[in-house]
Scaffold this motif. Structure first.
Motif, PDB file in Angstrom:
ATOM      1  N   GLY A   1     -16.336 -25.681  10.470  1.00  0.00           N
ATOM      2  CA  GLY A   1     -17.384 -26.541  10.982  1.00  0.00           C
ATOM      3  C   GLY A   1     -18.753 -26.102  10.516  1.00  0.00           C
ATOM      4  N   PHE A   2     -18.819 -25.547   9.299  1.00  0.00           N
ATOM      5  CA  PHE A   2     -20.073 -24.991   8.792  1.00  0.00           C
ATOM      6  C   PHE A   2     -20.490 -25.767   7.564  1.00  0.00           C
ATOM      7  CE2 PHE A   2     -22.188 -22.059   5.857  1.00  0.00           C
ATOM      8  CZ  PHE A   2     -23.280 -21.704   6.627  1.00  0.00           C
ATOM      9  N   CYS A   3     -21.810 -25.981   7.446  1.00  0.00           N
ATOM     10  CA  CYS A   3     -22.334 -26.721   6.293  1.00  0.00           C
ATOM     11  C   CYS A   3     -23.494 -25.943   5.696  1.00  0.00           C
ATOM     12  CB  CYS A   3     -22.802 -28.098   6.726  1.00  0.00           C
ATOM     13  SG  CYS A   3     -23.371 -29.102   5.350  1.00  0.00           S
ATOM     14  N   SER A   4     -23.439 -25.671   4.405  1.00  0.00           N
ATOM     15  CA  SER A   4     -24.515 -24.957   3.743  1.00  0.00           C
ATOM     16  C   SER A   4     -24.999 -25.770   2.559  1.00  0.00           C
ATOM     17  CB  SER A   4     -24.039 -23.582   3.267  1.00  0.00           C
ATOM     18  OG  SER A   4     -22.974 -23.739   2.357  1.00  0.00           O
ATOM     19  N   ALA A   5     -26.302 -25.705   2.265  1.00  0.00           N
ATOM     20  CA  ALA A   5     -26.900 -26.489   1.191  1.00  0.00           C
ATOM     21  C   ALA A   5     -27.023 -25.652  -0.070  1.00  0.00           C
ATOM     22  CB  ALA A   5     -28.265 -27.004   1.620  1.00  0.00           C
ATOM     23  N   VAL A   6     -26.733 -26.246  -1.187  1.00  0.00           N
ATOM     24  CA  VAL A   6     -26.889 -25.609  -2.476  1.00  0.00           C
ATOM     25  C   VAL A   6     -27.934 -26.391  -3.245  1.00  0.00           C
ATOM     26  CG1 VAL A   6     -25.765 -24.955  -4.618  1.00  0.00           C
ATOM     27  CG2 VAL A   6     -24.493 -24.839  -2.467  1.00  0.00           C
ATOM     28  N   CYS A   7     -29.001 -25.739  -3.638  1.00  0.00           N
ATOM     29  CA  CYS A   7     -30.101 -26.406  -4.318  1.00  0.00           C
ATOM     30  C   CYS A   7     -29.931 -26.270  -5.819  1.00  0.00           C
ATOM     31  CB  CYS A   7     -31.431 -25.796  -3.864  1.00  0.00           C
ATOM     32  SG  CYS A   7     -32.871 -26.550  -4.636  1.00  0.00           S
ATOM     33  N   VAL A   8     -30.041 -27.373  -6.521  1.00  0.00           N
ATOM     34  CA  VAL A   8     -29.914 -27.396  -7.973  1.00  0.00           C
ATOM     35  C   VAL A   8     -31.179 -28.012  -8.555  1.00  0.00           C
ATOM     36  CG1 VAL A   8     -28.548 -28.158  -9.937  1.00  0.00           C
ATOM     37  CG2 VAL A   8     -27.429 -27.675  -7.753  1.00  0.00           C
ATOM     38  N   GLU A   9     -31.875 -27.281  -9.411  1.00  0.00           N
ATOM     39  CA  GLU A   9     -33.110 -27.775 -10.012  1.00  0.00           C
ATOM     40  C   GLU A   9     -32.776 -28.600 -11.250  1.00  0.00           C
ATOM     41  OE1 GLU A   9     -36.022 -24.756 -10.632  1.00  0.00           O
ATOM     42  OE2 GLU A   9     -35.932 -24.004  -8.580  1.00  0.00           O
ATOM     43  N   VAL A  10     -32.936 -29.906 -11.116  1.00  0.00           N
ATOM     44  CA  VAL A  10     -32.630 -30.838 -12.197  1.00  0.00           C
ATOM     45  C   VAL A  10     -33.914 -31.541 -12.605  1.00  0.00           C
ATOM     46  CG1 VAL A  10     -31.278 -32.859 -12.864  1.00  0.00           C
ATOM     47  CG2 VAL A  10     -30.302 -31.158 -11.324  1.00  0.00           C
ATOM     48  N   PRO A  11     -34.204 -31.653 -13.897  1.00  0.00           N
ATOM     49  CA  PRO A  11     -35.445 -32.306 -14.328  1.00  0.00           C
ATOM     50  C   PRO A  11     -35.452 -33.787 -13.993  1.00  0.00           C
ATOM     51  CG  PRO A  11     -34.034 -31.826 -16.215  1.00  0.00           C
ATOM     52  CD  PRO A  11     -33.418 -31.138 -15.037  1.00  0.00           C
ATOM     53  N   SER A  12     -36.632 -34.333 -13.829  1.00  0.00           N
ATOM     54  CA  SER A  12     -36.793 -35.741 -13.496  1.00  0.00           C
ATOM     55  C   SER A  12     -36.551 -36.621 -14.718  1.00  0.00           C
ATOM     56  CB  SER A  12     -38.204 -35.981 -12.948  1.00  0.00           C
ATOM     57  OG  SER A  12     -38.432 -37.355 -12.718  1.00  0.00           O
ATOM     58  N   GLU A  13     -36.209 -37.858 -14.482  1.00  0.00           N
ATOM     59  CA  GLU A  13     -36.124 -38.827 -15.566  1.00  0.00           C
ATOM     60  C   GLU A  13     -37.531 -39.094 -16.086  1.00  0.00           C
ATOM     61  OE1 GLU A  13     -34.072 -42.291 -14.363  1.00  0.00           O
ATOM     62  OE2 GLU A  13     -32.171 -41.267 -14.011  1.00  0.00           O
ATOM     63  N   THR A  14     -37.631 -39.448 -17.337  1.00  0.00           N
ATOM     64  CA  THR A  14     -38.944 -39.575 -17.979  1.00  0.00           C
ATOM     65  C   THR A  14     -39.230 -40.993 -18.462  1.00  0.00           C
ATOM     66  OG1 THR A  14     -37.984 -38.890 -20.097  1.00  0.00           O
ATOM     67  CG2 THR A  14     -38.939 -37.167 -18.701  1.00  0.00           C
ATOM     68  N   GLU A  15     -38.388 -41.948 -18.106  1.00  0.00           N
ATOM     69  CA  GLU A  15     -38.620 -43.335 -18.517  1.00  0.00           C
ATOM     70  C   GLU A  15     -38.497 -44.251 -17.313  1.00  0.00           C
ATOM     71  OE1 GLU A  15     -37.203 -45.072 -22.399  1.00  0.00           O
ATOM     72  OE2 GLU A  15     -35.995 -46.297 -21.018  1.00  0.00           O
ATOM     73  N   ALA A  16     -39.493 -45.095 -17.122  1.00  0.00           N
ATOM     74  CA  ALA A  16     -39.500 -46.051 -16.019  1.00  0.00           C
ATOM     75  C   ALA A  16     -39.614 -47.458 -16.584  1.00  0.00           C
ATOM     76  CB  ALA A  16     -40.660 -45.761 -15.065  1.00  0.00           C
ATOM     77  N   VAL A  17     -39.203 -48.443 -15.774  1.00  0.00           N
ATOM     78  CA  VAL A  17     -39.247 -49.842 -16.183  1.00  0.00           C
ATOM     79  C   VAL A  17     -40.336 -50.547 -15.386  1.00  0.00           C
ATOM     80  CG1 VAL A  17     -37.940 -51.984 -16.392  1.00  0.00           C
ATOM     81  CG2 VAL A  17     -36.786 -49.786 -16.701  1.00  0.00           C
ATOM     82  N   GLN A  18     -41.118 -51.330 -16.080  1.00  0.00           N
ATOM     83  CA  GLN A  18     -42.217 -52.051 -15.450  1.00  0.00           C
ATOM     84  C   GLN A  18     -41.709 -52.916 -14.287  1.00  0.00           C
ATOM     85  OE1 GLN A  18     -44.192 -54.786 -18.072  1.00  0.00           O
ATOM     86  NE2 GLN A  18     -45.926 -55.107 -16.705  1.00  0.00           N
ATOM     87  N   GLY A  19     -42.394 -52.815 -13.137  1.00  0.00           N
ATOM     88  CA  GLY A  19     -42.036 -53.602 -11.967  1.00  0.00           C
ATOM     89  C   GLY A  19     -40.981 -52.957 -11.077  1.00  0.00           C
ATOM     90  N   LYS A  20     -40.352 -51.875 -11.537  1.00  0.00           N
ATOM     91  CA  LYS A  20     -39.334 -51.180 -10.751  1.00  0.00           C
ATOM     92  C   LYS A  20     -39.967 -49.992 -10.021  1.00  0.00           C
ATOM     93  CE  LYS A  20     -36.008 -53.801 -12.339  1.00  0.00           C
ATOM     94  NZ  LYS A  20     -35.264 -54.745 -11.482  1.00  0.00           N
ATOM     95  N   HIS A  21     -39.161 -49.354  -9.149  1.00  0.00           N
ATOM     96  CA  HIS A  21     -39.596 -48.138  -8.481  1.00  0.00           C
ATOM     97  C   HIS A  21     -39.128 -46.938  -9.295  1.00  0.00           C
ATOM     98  CE1 HIS A  21     -40.680 -50.884  -5.477  1.00  0.00           C
ATOM     99  NE2 HIS A  21     -39.681 -50.717  -4.611  1.00  0.00           N
TER     100      HIS A  21
END
Length: 211
Positions: free
Chosen positions: A16-36
């Protein structure tokens, strides 16, 4: 593009135990106009950093321009007056390892360099040292989404698989047809040979029936 969830929780049903593992992943670098667009900023805390207070500062630099503050988290969220006014949304996690923000309704003018500064102040009894880190995101905004290379490969593999299965079914059908044809020919030959036997010999071919 592959988007990876950064905070993974491993559940152990027996304990009944939950532990978090953090992974450093780079952000995406391309976005589309009008999107979030979520600007991903991950700063994994070590075990000794759990008692630290965190301050997050986001900056934006247009091409050929200077850094200007656009967002800050210092116990509460604060959005600075800028071209992003009303379009920034906090997407950080409660443990302050994920300190990402989302730009709503991205425009072509939002291309540039985004800087995420993280400052942690340790809350030790004797001293309060500071730990700082930065993440740079070179964002490019396009009018339309480009073809996803991964989806193209998936479609090609799907068509190859369909062709292979079709050929395999055809080969199986031909094999079964030939097998049935040979069985019918053998049965026809046996019937012809039986009819060619004289009548007096056919009685000898009969199988005796035991009482």
């Amino acid at each position: 593009r592959f988007s990876v969830s950064l905070l993974l929780c491993c559940s152990f049903s027996l304990a009944g135990f939950c532990s978090a593992v953090c992974v450093e992943v780079p952000s995406e670098t391309e976005a589309v106009q009008g999107k979030h667009m979520k600007l991903l900023c991950i700063s994994c805390m070590k075990r000794e950093e759990v008692t630290a207070s965190t301050v997050v500062e986001w900056f934006y630099r247009p091409e050929g321009g200077k850094d200007e503050p656009i967002y800050e988290y210092r116990k509460t969220n604060h959005e600075f007056p800028s071209r992003f006014s009303g379009r920034l949304q906090w997407n950080g996690s409660k443990d302050m390892q994920d300190v990402s923000i989302t730009v709503l309704n991205v425009t072509l003018n939002d291309s540039g360099i985004y800087t995420c500064n993280i400052t942690r102040e340790f809350e030790f009894e004797i001293h309060r040292p500071l730990f700082t880190s930065s993440r740079l995101i070179h964002l490019t905004v396009v009018e339309k989404a480009g073809e996803d290379f991964t989806s193209v490969i998936s479609e090609i593999m799907m068509y190859i698989l369909l062709v292979f299965l079709t050929l395999w079914l055809l080969i199986e059908m031909v094999y079964c047809y030939r097998k049935v044809s040979k069985a019918e020919e053998a049965a026809q030959e046996n019937a012809t040979d039986y009819l060619a036997i004289p009548s007096e010999n056919k009685e000898n071919c009969a199988v005796p029936v035991e009482e």
